[in-house]
Design an enzyme around this catalytic site. Structure first.
Site, short mmCIF file in Angstrom:
data_model
loop_
_atom_site.label_atom_id
_atom_site.label_comp_id
_atom_site.label_asym_id
_atom_site.label_seq_id
_atom_site.Cartn_x
_atom_site.Cartn_y
_atom_site.Cartn_z
N PHE A 1 2.70 -3.02 3.80
CA PHE A 1 3.17 -4.22 4.51
C PHE A 1 4.67 -4.14 4.80
O PHE A 1 5.42 -3.52 4.04
CB PHE A 1 2.91 -5.47 3.66
CG PHE A 1 1.49 -5.95 3.71
CD1 PHE A 1 0.73 -5.83 4.86
CD2 PHE A 1 0.94 -6.57 2.59
CE1 PHE A 1 -0.57 -6.31 4.89
CE2 PHE A 1 -0.36 -7.05 2.63
CZ PHE A 1 -1.12 -6.91 3.78
N LYS B 1 -10.05 8.11 2.55
CA LYS B 1 -10.50 6.73 2.36
C LYS B 1 -11.90 6.50 2.93
O LYS B 1 -12.52 5.48 2.62
CB LYS B 1 -9.50 5.76 2.97
CG LYS B 1 -8.16 5.75 2.23
CD LYS B 1 -7.24 4.67 2.75
CE LYS B 1 -5.90 4.67 2.03
NZ LYS B 1 -5.00 5.75 2.45
N HIS C 1 -2.88 8.32 5.76
CA HIS C 1 -3.05 7.00 5.13
C HIS C 1 -4.28 6.31 5.70
O HIS C 1 -4.93 5.54 4.99
CB HIS C 1 -1.81 6.14 5.37
CG HIS C 1 -1.89 4.79 4.74
ND1 HIS C 1 -1.86 4.60 3.38
CD2 HIS C 1 -2.05 3.54 5.28
CE1 HIS C 1 -1.97 3.31 3.10
NE2 HIS C 1 -2.09 2.64 4.23
N HIS D 1 -10.10 1.78 0.31
CA HIS D 1 -8.64 1.71 0.25
C HIS D 1 -8.20 0.99 -1.02
O HIS D 1 -8.35 -0.23 -1.14
CB HIS D 1 -8.14 0.96 1.49
CG HIS D 1 -6.66 0.82 1.56
ND1 HIS D 1 -5.78 1.61 0.85
CD2 HIS D 1 -5.88 -0.04 2.28
CE1 HIS D 1 -4.55 1.24 1.11
NE2 HIS D 1 -4.57 0.24 1.97
N CYS E 1 0.80 -1.23 0.00
CA CYS E 1 0.00 0.00 0.00
C CYS E 1 0.83 1.27 0.00
O CYS E 1 0.27 2.36 -0.02
CB CYS E 1 -0.97 -0.04 1.17
SG CYS E 1 -1.99 -1.52 1.13
N GLU F 1 -1.08 5.66 13.23
CA GLU F 1 -0.86 6.91 12.50
C GLU F 1 -1.23 8.11 13.35
O GLU F 1 -0.52 9.13 13.34
CB GLU F 1 -1.67 6.92 11.19
CG GLU F 1 -1.35 8.16 10.35
CD GLU F 1 -1.89 8.08 8.93
OE1 GLU F 1 -2.71 7.18 8.65
OE2 GLU F 1 -1.49 8.94 8.12
#
Lengths: 420, 134
Positions: free
Chosen positions: A408, A344, A312, A349, A174, A323
């Site tokens: 990841f 998002k 994000h 996403h 991502c 975050e």
């Protein structure tokens, strides 16, 4: 760095719209792009919502079955090597070229490069491998490889447009298209290229998205109106999405000489990994905080100079919390309070295309003077204490924007975009 | 009968055979009927109708050639605009459609429309019964 890079063109095939105006309207009015979906014809699956792509029908492995808006004229030589997200990507690039007032011929000068990000087409790969097994390896579709594997976007787009500069793909889940954007900026700063196309794309289907349900990462909220709710206490996972976005980056003197339309300056980037876990972000967002710190330093800015952060935050319990804590460490601890939102909540996403998609959203916000709000944020998580999380889009635009991405393995990448 | 075993499609392939599905969804009724007749009767003229339609469908640049069946003397590459990828695609399609195996050596010898027509006829004659059910 003496060379600056300007964003001069955008193209969108997203869950919230298939052109710039539709996307802008969605961001300003907080119109979501999520819908009910039934994966694999199985109504009992707990995942029932996705950020769907409208006006395209590309769920067949055969390009002959696809339907897409008539404005795109795509030859069979190109279609035969594509998967669905490659189709989206071509359409996004076509839009971006038109937006940037560039003719296709301008891309063949050797000074133009292309960086892409996608996970490849799991659907197409599965289809072709199933055929290979069925005939016990006797034969296979000759276009199966280039239509399927990670890299399919750069293979196809470089060939279709005759791009002769730097071409490659980024695979960091991502965070991938954020790596693509950052490396594109470096190539322009170093004088290696004067123009870069950055493209991210993903597919909205069972093969790409349901594996995330196996990780318990997807929302099981069946209501499209509330399933994606970044930073909210009621969040229970992300809503998968896809599409494609193209962003054209040009060295400033080139862009100015040809009087290109300009959205913003891409003023800096940085990355730092968590070094912690294959799938779970660092509980206090250590890597993301360091990536933000490095990005601000690269752009020559202090935390107080940033007035909007496109987070994000995907709507997962652990990721959003990490975050939020990283944002507090960088901004709250420095006495700064930028507006923070995750778009998002509107889009879902779209995995590796998130970074470039949200950078493009930030470009719209910078040029047109608005700050996207947080859709579906009703009760902020306690980890967000002190953060400014507007629940409606504000009709005042930012000057310096920070855009975050995480993937990841704890990959964290950030960019600064600046109003010009 | 050939001594070389024909690669018979498995039930899984027959159910999801891209070539048969594509024929059914995107080719004219006359071609679909010719294929159905060929599966039942194996009359070479019916296969010929299908092969020519498949060849026309796989031309990369449709502006370079007529849409009607071209003369046997026309070259696939020089006259009809085929590139090596399109040739490979067409071969894969014909393999799946008729359940035959075509080697690289064989396809390299096919240069003209007439070569293709004759080659597929010979192939089907030496690998009978390989076509999956329509």
């Amino acid at each position: 760095m003496s060379r600056k890079a300007l964003v001069t063109g955008l193209g969108f095939i997203t869950s919230i719209g298939n052109d710039r105006d539709a996307v802008r309207r969605s961001l300003r009015e907080l119109r979501p792009g999520l819908e009910r979906i039934e994966f694999l014809g199985n109504p009992s699956l707990p995942v029932r919502v996705a950020g769907t792509i409208k006006d395209f029908q590309a769920d067949s492995a055969s390009w002959r079955d696809w339907r897409y808006p008539a404005r795109y004229e795509l030859p069979r030589e190109t279609l035969r090597g594509l998967s669905a997200h490659g189709l989206y990507a071509l359409c996004a690039v076509e839009q971006a070229l038109e937006d940037s007032q560039l003719a296709r011929g301008a891309l063949t000068d050797g000074a133009t490069g292309l960086y892409c990000a996608s996970a490849g087409s799991a659907f197409m790969l599965h289809h072709h491998l199933a055929h290979l097994h069925a005939v016990r390896g006797e034969r296979g579709n000759p276009m199966g490889v280039v239509a399927s594997i990670a890299g399919t976007l750069n293979f196809n787009l470089a060939a279709h447009y005759g791009i002769r500069g730097a071409v490659g793909g980024f695979v960091a889940a991502c965070a991938s298209s954020s790596h693509a954007l950052g490396c594109a900026l470096d190539d322009i700063r170093l004088g290696r290229q004067t123009r870069m196309l950055v493209v991210g794309g993903e597919e909205v289907n069972a093969e790409t998205l349901l594996p995330f349900a196996a990780m318990r990462a997807l929302s099981t909220n069946a209501d499209p109106a509330t399933a994606s709710r970044p930073f909210d206490r009621g969040r229970d996972g992300f809503v998968g999405s896809g599409g494609a976005v193209c962003l054209i980056l040009e060295e400033e003197t080139l862009a100015r000489a040809r009087q290109a339309p300009v959205y913003a300056e891409l003023a800096g980037w940085g990355q730092a990994a968590d070094g912690f876990n294959i799938a779970v972000s660092h509980p206090e967002g250590a890597g993301l905080a360091e990536a933000m710190r490095r990005t601000l330093a690269d752009a020559g800015l202090a935390p107080g100079d940033i007035d909007y952060v496109n987070a994000h935050a995907t709507s997962t319990p652990a990721g959003d919390r990490s975050e939020a804590l990283a944002l507090r460490k960088i901004f709250t601890d420095a006495g700064a309070r930028p507006r923070v939102s995750s778009t998002k909540g509107l889009t879902g996403h779209p995995l590796s295309m998130s970074g470039v998609m949200e950078a493009a959203f930030c470009c719209l916000a910078l040029r047109e003077g608005f700050t996207p709000g947080n859709a579906n944020l009703v009760e902020p998580d306690e980890a967000c204490a002190g953060l400014d999380l507007p629940t409606q889009t504000l009709e005042t635009g930012p000057t310096n924007v920070l855009n975050n991405s995480s993937g990841f393995g704890g990959s964290n990448v950030c960019h600064v975009l600046r109003k010009v | 009968m050939s001594s070389v075993p024909s690669p018979q499609p498995s039930p899984a392939l027959a159910a999801s055979n891209d070539a048969i599905q594509t024929l059914g969804r995107h080719f004219p009724e006359s071609v679909r009927q010719a294929y159905a007749r060929f599966v039942l009767t194996r009359v070479p003229d019916d296969a010929d109708i299908v092969v020519m339609a498949v060849m026309l469908d796989h031309r990369p640049d449709k502006k370079r050639a007529p849409t009607t069946v071209p003369e046997d003397t026309l070259a696939l590459v020089a006259d009809l605009g085929f590139d090596s990828v399109a040739l490979t695609e067409m071969v894969f399609f014909l393999e799946d459609l008729f359940g035959v195996r075509i080697s690289n050596d064989e396809i390299l010898r096919v240069r003209t429309v007439g070569d293709l027509r004759a080659f597929v006829r010979r192939k089907l004659a030496t690998q009978p019964g390989a076509a999956p059910p329509a």
